[in-house]
Design an enzyme around this catalytic site. Structure first.
Site, PDB file in Angstrom:
ATOM      1  N   CYS A  80       0.836  -1.197   0.000  1.00  0.00           N
ATOM      2  CA  CYS A  80       0.000   0.000   0.000  1.00  0.00           C
ATOM      3  C   CYS A  80       0.875   1.252   0.000  1.00  0.00           C
ATOM      4  CB  CYS A  80      -0.913  -0.021   1.228  1.00  0.00           C
ATOM      5  SG  CYS A  80      -2.070   1.364   1.298  1.00  0.00           S
ATOM      6  N   ASP A  87       0.450   3.798   1.756  1.00  0.00           N
ATOM      7  CA  ASP A  87       0.420   4.426   3.082  1.00  0.00           C
ATOM      8  C   ASP A  87       1.837   4.684   3.586  1.00  0.00           C
ATOM      9  OD1 ASP A  87       0.176   4.777   6.010  1.00  0.00           O
ATOM     10  OD2 ASP A  87      -1.925   4.242   5.679  1.00  0.00           O
ATOM     11  N   ARG A 132       2.949   5.043   6.405  1.00  0.00           N
ATOM     12  CA  ARG A 132       3.275   4.395   7.676  1.00  0.00           C
ATOM     13  C   ARG A 132       3.733   2.951   7.498  1.00  0.00           C
ATOM     14  NH1 ARG A 132      -2.472   5.404  10.272  1.00  0.00           N
ATOM     15  NH2 ARG A 132      -2.947   4.746   8.131  1.00  0.00           N
ATOM     16  N   HIS A 171      -2.208  -3.884   5.049  1.00  0.00           N
ATOM     17  CA  HIS A 171      -2.088  -3.525   6.464  1.00  0.00           C
ATOM     18  C   HIS A 171      -3.463  -3.308   7.055  1.00  0.00           C
ATOM     19  CE1 HIS A 171      -2.841   0.900   5.965  1.00  0.00           C
ATOM     20  NE2 HIS A 171      -2.400   0.651   4.749  1.00  0.00           N
ATOM     21  N   CYS A 180      -6.373  -0.147   6.673  1.00  0.00           N
ATOM     22  CA  CYS A 180      -6.063   0.493   5.387  1.00  0.00           C
ATOM     23  C   CYS A 180      -7.125   1.531   5.030  1.00  0.00           C
ATOM     24  CB  CYS A 180      -5.983  -0.581   4.298  1.00  0.00           C
ATOM     25  SG  CYS A 180      -5.717   0.057   2.632  1.00  0.00           S
TER      26      CYS A 180
END
Length: 218
Positions: free
Chosen positions: A39, A41, A43, A95, A98
């Site tokens: 992803c 993202d 993080r 994750h 999400c």
């Protein structure tokens, strides 16, 4: 922005101090054993969470770690990784929590192209609607769909012509489905470890059943 350049200099100096030949070797060879499809993202930093240095992990990221058969960007990355770099493992890693999956499950309209992109997540949700737990907390439902989405995308990788051709010529290649928990920094293997076309269905069914059991409480 200047701070980022300062950070870069500090990082490069630290790396060279620890390993004076690191950048020379990195510039001369690119031979990662792993392709990471994750992803976008911020993080979920691919290299860091599995402790690999630059050059050891080939990375493709998009919103909700999707492998869509019409996405030429993703397919090109897979082809380069498998046919040219000869990676031995393709890891699809989602994750929990999400944002893309959350938007899909919650029927949020983010606007523009992203809503169309996330229709692939909605397809996963629709496919498994009978086994998804909608009775409890929304967070639990979202995390269940996060797992199901990873499993579906790992199978999508397995069904690409690039991967099927690699297996047909006897190339060593395993497709994995993992999920990351930002709450504790740990990865979970979702039970998808496909090394040939014959085991695709059994691996898929087993992973789906295991995920459903986790969320049904049985």
């Amino acid at each position: 922005m200047e701070e980022l350049f300062v950070n870069n200099v500090e990082w490069a100096e630290k790396v060279k101090k620890d390993n004076p030949d690191f950048f020379r070797g990195l510039s001369e060879e690119h031979a990662p054993e792993y392709l990471w499809i994750g992803c976008s993202d911020s993080r979920v930093p691919a290299n860091e969470i599995i402790g690999l240095m630059p050059g050891e992990l080939f990375v493709h990221r998009n919103v909700a770690n999707l492998v869509v058969h019409s996405d030429l960007n993703c397919l090109s990355v897979i082809q380069l990784a498998v046919e040219n770099l000869k990676v031995k493992h393709v890891i699809v890693c989602g994750h929990y929590g999400c944002g893309g999956v959350t938007a899909s499950v919650s029927n949020q309209k983010l606007g523009g192209l992203i809503d169309n992109w996330l229709l692939s997540v909605k397809d996963v949700e629709y496919l498994h609607r009978a086994s998804i737990d909608y009775s409890g907390q929304e967070k639990k439902t979202i995390n269940q769909v996060c797992e199901l989405n990873v499993i579906e995308q790992a199978v999508n990788v397995s069904m690409t012509s690039v991967v099927l051709d690699a297996w047909n010529r006897g190339q060593e290649l395993v497709i994995h489905g993992w999920i990351y928990n930002m709450a504790d920094g740990l990865l979970k293997n979702l039970g998808v470890n496909i090394s040939n076309v014959e085991e695709m269905r059994s691996q898929y069914n087993s992973a789906i059943e295991s995920s459903n059991r986790r969320y049904s409480g049985s």
